[in-house]
Design a protein around this motif. Structure first.
Motif, PDB file in Angstrom:
ATOM      1  N   UNK A   1      33.333 -94.705  24.994  1.00 50.90           N
ATOM      2  CA  UNK A   1      34.794 -94.499  25.371  1.00 50.90           C
ATOM      3  C   UNK A   1      35.542 -94.224  24.218  1.00 50.90           C
ATOM      4  N   UNK A   2      36.521 -93.389  24.240  1.00 50.85           N
ATOM      5  CA  UNK A   2      37.661 -93.214  23.048  1.00 50.85           C
ATOM      6  C   UNK A   2      37.063 -92.510  22.122  1.00 50.85           C
ATOM      7  N   UNK A   3      35.705 -92.256  21.993  1.00 48.94           N
ATOM      8  CA  UNK A   3      35.228 -91.553  20.849  1.00 48.94           C
ATOM      9  C   UNK A   3      35.573 -89.847  21.182  1.00 48.94           C
ATOM     10  N   UNK A   4      35.941 -89.211  20.163  1.00 49.92           N
ATOM     11  CA  UNK A   4      36.342 -87.611  20.434  1.00 49.92           C
ATOM     12  C   UNK A   4      34.889 -86.718  20.784  1.00 49.92           C
ATOM     13  N   UNK A   5      35.211 -85.872  21.539  1.00 50.15           N
ATOM     14  CA  UNK A   5      33.985 -84.965  21.583  1.00 50.15           C
ATOM     15  C   UNK A   5      34.393 -83.851  20.474  1.00 50.15           C
ATOM     16  N   UNK A   6      33.593 -83.770  19.627  1.00 48.06           N
ATOM     17  CA  UNK A   6      33.803 -82.637  18.386  1.00 48.06           C
ATOM     18  C   UNK A   6      32.677 -81.578  18.284  1.00 48.06           C
ATOM     19  N   UNK A   7      33.383 -80.313  18.223  1.00 48.59           N
ATOM     20  CA  UNK A   7      32.645 -79.275  18.293  1.00 48.59           C
ATOM     21  C   UNK A   7      32.863 -78.260  17.133  1.00 48.59           C
ATOM     22  N   UNK A   8      31.906 -77.839  16.557  1.00 49.67           N
ATOM     23  CA  UNK A   8      31.966 -76.990  15.286  1.00 49.67           C
ATOM     24  C   UNK A   8      31.308 -75.522  15.656  1.00 49.67           C
ATOM     25  N   UNK A   9      32.024 -74.504  15.645  1.00 48.90           N
ATOM     26  CA  UNK A   9      31.204 -73.115  15.859  1.00 48.90           C
ATOM     27  C   UNK A   9      31.332 -72.096  14.751  1.00 48.90           C
ATOM     28  N   UNK A  10      30.483 -71.310  14.728  1.00 45.83           N
ATOM     29  CA  UNK A  10      30.612 -70.182  13.690  1.00 45.83           C
ATOM     30  C   UNK A  10      31.610 -69.074  14.353  1.00 45.83           C
ATOM     31  N   UNK A  11      31.565 -68.568  15.257  1.00 43.10           N
ATOM     32  CA  UNK A  11      32.449 -67.421  15.767  1.00 43.10           C
ATOM     33  C   UNK A  11      33.761 -68.185  16.258  1.00 43.10           C
ATOM     34  N   UNK A  12      34.677 -67.249  16.051  1.00 43.17           N
ATOM     35  CA  UNK A  12      36.008 -67.566  16.205  1.00 43.17           C
ATOM     36  C   UNK A  12      36.222 -67.369  17.867  1.00 43.17           C
ATOM     37  N   UNK A  13      35.976 -69.069  18.428  1.00 45.38           N
ATOM     38  CA  UNK A  13      36.398 -69.076  19.656  1.00 45.38           C
ATOM     39  C   UNK A  13      36.787 -70.545  20.029  1.00 45.38           C
ATOM     40  N   UNK A  14      37.156 -71.347  18.856  1.00 44.94           N
ATOM     41  CA  UNK A  14      37.307 -72.859  19.042  1.00 44.94           C
ATOM     42  C   UNK A  14      38.563 -73.263  19.901  1.00 44.94           C
ATOM     43  N   UNK A  15      39.611 -72.346  19.783  1.00 46.48           N
ATOM     44  CA  UNK A  15      40.843 -72.713  20.496  1.00 46.48           C
ATOM     45  C   UNK A  15      40.589 -72.541  21.986  1.00 46.48           C
ATOM     46  N   UNK A  16      40.173 -71.742  22.482  1.00 45.77           N
ATOM     47  CA  UNK A  16      40.015 -71.400  24.001  1.00 45.77           C
ATOM     48  C   UNK A  16      38.740 -72.418  24.662  1.00 45.77           C
ATOM     49  N   UNK A  17      38.125 -72.576  23.764  1.00 41.10           N
ATOM     50  CA  UNK A  17      36.962 -73.650  24.191  1.00 41.10           C
ATOM     51  C   UNK A  17      37.378 -75.175  24.249  1.00 41.10           C
ATOM     52  N   UNK A  18      38.327 -75.547  22.991  1.00 41.24           N
ATOM     53  CA  UNK A  18      38.779 -76.713  22.828  1.00 41.24           C
ATOM     54  C   UNK A  18      39.830 -77.170  24.031  1.00 41.24           C
TER      55      UNK A  18
END
Lengths: 306, 475
Positions: free
Chosen positions: B409-426
């Protein structure tokens, strides 16, 4: 005198005029040799027919990524250069002219651009997305293209329809419009609109009822803003297509838009298409941008200059 | 414009160097599009001296003396410890032994700003030196495959860039200080590598004997011949295999190698002329001349290096930090984050997530955290270039279904992508989690399985975060 003899004589004359001294017989044999070594009667295409024997979709990404230049000195570098630009490089030439495939591709792309302008947005798409449609003062496509002023205005009846079907005085009013590319609406609207709406809702910003405006210019958003009393108006509109893409969409956003206001008060996010910024990501960005505009209570150049 | 202060510290077999550089970050897109923040300029604002690496024994670094050198350079440059935003300490060549690394880290820990990375190992040095020398930039600008040979005191680090991308890296025990000569002209030290070569060419070397130029030249010619074999110019001999640096990658040759670039201390003697062979008390000058005579310099186009002896430190100081894409999403107050392991999903696993199925991710993440004995990991994948909104919603659901039950608990979910789509996914992930745990979603970053990531404090009104991708960490 047959053509070969005539050719030999002309060449010899030209050379002697240039100060060279070549016997006519030598020129004659050279001409004959070059003619006989050429393949028989290549009346149309010099490249073994591959140029005009087109069996694939020449407007596809794959086809456009394949150089038609014959025997490039460095194929890898050429492919790399082509991967970095949609410009028609590495296409080769036929004499001083374009190759048949290049010409046909250009014409196909031009046709796609024209289609984007002249086609209407499919009513089935609007129905699926639950968007009602109103039309500006333009009565047909030709009038829309020749009378930009009419594409910014609505009849009283149309305004009444908008007012009766939409939530009024929302923080933000978003709508879509064909503008100069119906193709852009088809390609992007389903992905961008929910991304913006969900983004704004999650920020607690109220969003009006989205709809569609046929034969619309950007300036129509000012009339809509006045009719609905929204703080921010945002139109998702098809951009004038080019030969690289016909799918480009822009969002024009304005705070407290009024008819006749300066164009400088609009904030624009352009280049929304699969080769530019993806529609979903643009949607998330626009939601943030609208939030910023609402906070700053200004848009366009005034916003940029802080 | 905003600038990031970066420090580079290179502790090699023979030299220790420090540089400071300023990385200038700017929005490079026009008024009318989505912003694109990039590093637009890299300016070296202070170049320190080239110090001999202080040693306690012939292979063990004197950590305290290294600390004194670094402290002195910080002072000369006018910066306080901890003032730097990013940077890298690179411990290379024969110095990169575990006991040395630990010693150096212990002594340098308070100089490292909160965001300085520490990396070591021959593979990293190869890449860093090739960027610092300008070989990577040349390869990208000219669209050709270039090999950079960074010839230092103990090793030759090779890297091939094709269109700016690394396609091969490797390391040989070939260097300028593998035999040293004292002031009176007597052989002082003979490394294991030099012993192998001497035996191979039939030259008798003994510490304390007078250094004969012709003997040492024969050894250097053989070193050059090994480099020729390394670059595929002649048939490999047993010596090539014997000189491969332990722990370095298998060097993959590029079929269309066009150009060669030299860096490291020996490069100056490949490019220039140096009359006195033993001016530096080693075989560096002779080795440089031998390489200049070799086929390496005729078979490939020889390009000038922007930096020679400083290539590694410049690379470390200016090329290890990049910035994320400019449309990203993150919860506040999480940065900086250091040394986060990367769990990479392949195309098949990614497709399952895009279809809304988080089971694959859940199993893999659970296994990964247990294997690596860590609390969290960055979930990395390519993403897609123009995904539909439904696909993004599915992906967000799969990530939450996969990660939320597994992470403490309290650990962040961290995602790293190559293609430009991180804002909408986050945004989607945050909506699903309803602020139950923090989220970081960034893009335009390419990482491999087993990499580690550092993420710094957001810059430029929070639009981007600085990112360092590391393939190795220690400490």
């Amino acid at each position: 005198m047959d053509n070969n003899d005539l050719l030999s004589r002309i060449i010899a004359e030209v050379i002697s005029e240039m100060g060279g001294n070549v016997p006519a017989s030598a020129v004659e044999s050279a001409v004959k040799e070059s003619i006989s070594s050429a393949s028989p009667a290549p009346a149309y295409s010099g490249s073994g027919g591959t140029d005009i024997n087109i069996t694939t979709d020449i407007t596809s990404k794959e086809s456009k990524a394949t150089p038609t230049l014959e025997n490039p000195a460095d194929m890898d570098s050429l492919l790399r250069m082509k991967s970095k630009t949609p410009a028609r490089i590495g296409v080769g030439r036929a004499g001083g002219r374009l190759k048949t495939q290049t010409l046909l591709t250009l014409r196909a792309d031009h046709a796609a651009a024209k289609d984007a302008v002249f086609m209407d947005v499919d009513p089935a798409l609007l129905e699926k997305m639950g968007l009602f449609s109103v039309t500006t003062l333009c009565t047909d496509k030709n009038q829309f293209l020749t009378r930009p002023d009419l594409g910014r205005r609505f009849s009283d009846e149309a305004i009444r329809e908008i007012q009766s079907k939409c939530v009024k005085n929302a923080d933000v009013q978003i709508y879509a419009s064909d503008g100069l590319s119906s193709t852009a609406i088809k390609a992007n609207l389903e992905n961008i609109l929910p991304a913006i709406m969900d983004g704004l809702k999650s920020k607690g910003i109220s969003v009006g009822t989205p709809f569609f405006v046929k034969f619309g210019r950007v300036g129509a958003e000012d009339a809509i803003s006045e009719a609905l009393g929204c703080k921010v108006v945002c139109v998702l509109i098809g951009e004038r297509p080019g030969l690289a893409t016909a799918e480009s969409m822009s969002a024009y956003i304005a705070y407290n838009a009024t008819v006749g206001m300066p164009e400088a008060r609009r904030t624009v996010v352009s280049n929304i298409h699969s080769g530019g910024i993806a529609a979903v990501e643009a949607g998330a960005y626009i939601a943030d941008l609208i939030e910023k505009i609402l906070k700053a209570k200004k848009s366009g150049v005034e916003l940029q200059n802080g | 414009m905003k600038s990031i202060l970066s420090v580079g510290i290179d502790i090699g077999t023979s030299t220790t160097q420090v540089i400071f550089s300023s990385l200038n970050v700017e929005n490079t897109s026009g008024y009318f599009t989505v912003p694109k923040i990039s590093i637009v300029g890299k300016e070296i604002i202070y170049k320190g001296g080239i110090h001999r690496t202080p040693l306690r024994t012939s292979t063990l670094i004197d950590g305290e003396a290294v600390r004194a050198i670094v402290a002195d350079e910080f002072q000369k440059a006018g910066f306080r410890p901890g003032q730097t935003d990013t940077g890298a300490v690179i411990i290379t060549g024969e110095s990169a032994r575990k006991e040395n690394s630990e010693e150096v880290l212990r002594y340098l820990s308070d100089f490292a700003g909160e965001f300085v990375v520490s990396t070591a190992g021959p593979d990293i040095e190869s890449v860093v030196a090739g960027k610092g020398s300008g070989a990577a930039a040349y390869s990208e600008e000219n669209g050709v495959a270039v090999v950079n040979l960074d010839i230092g005191g103990g090793t030759t680090n090779a890297v091939i860039f094709d269109d700016g991308e690394v396609t091969g890296k490797g390391c040989l025990d070939v260097g300028g200080r593998l035999i040293t000569v004292d002031a009176s002209g007597k052989i002082d030290y003979i490394s294991e590598s030099a012993k192998k070569v001497a035996e191979y060419v039939g030259v008798e070397l003994r510490a304390g004997n007078a250094a004969r130029t012709e003997d040492l030249s024969r050894i250097c010619d053989e070193y050059a011949a090994v480099l020729e074999q390394f670059l595929g110019l002649s048939e490999p001999t047993a010596l090539l295999a014997a000189l491969k640096t332990p722990g370095s990658s298998e060097f993959i040759l590029h079929p269309k190698l066009r150009a060669v670039c030299f860096s490291g201390g020996v490069a100056d003697f490949v490019y220039g002329t140096q009359q006195d062979p033993f001016r530096f008390g080693d075989i560096g000058v002779l080795l440089g001349q031998a390489i200049r005579r070799s086929r390496i310099c005729t078979a490939f186009r020889m390009i000038g290096a922007a930096e020679t002896i400083r290539a590694t430190v410049v690379g470390a100081g200016t090329y290890t930090t990049s910035v994320s894409g400019s449309t990203i999403d993150y919860s506040d107050g999480l940065f900086p984050l250091k040394n986060i392991p990367v769990l990479r999903l392949d195309e098949k696993e990614q497709s399952a997530c895009f279809a809304g199925d988080g089971a694959v991710l859940r199993d893999k993440l659970q296994w990964f955290l247990r294997q690596n004995d860590c609390r969290n990991a960055v979930i990395a994948m390519d993403g897609r270039s123009d995904p539909s909104y439904i696909a993004v919603q599915n992906l967000a659901k799969a990530i939450v279904d996969g990660a939320d039950p597994i992470l403490p608990s309290a650990e962040p979910i961290m995602v790293v992508l190559r293609h430009d789509m991180a804002k909408v996914l986050g945004r989607q992930i945050r909506a699903l989690l309803a602020d139950k745990r923090p989220v970081i979603s960034v893009d335009s970053i390419i990482v491999q399985q087993n990499d580690y990531i550092d993420m710094g404090r957001p810059l430029m009104d929070g639009m981007v975060i600085p990112v360092v991708v590391k393939t190795l960490i220690f400490g």
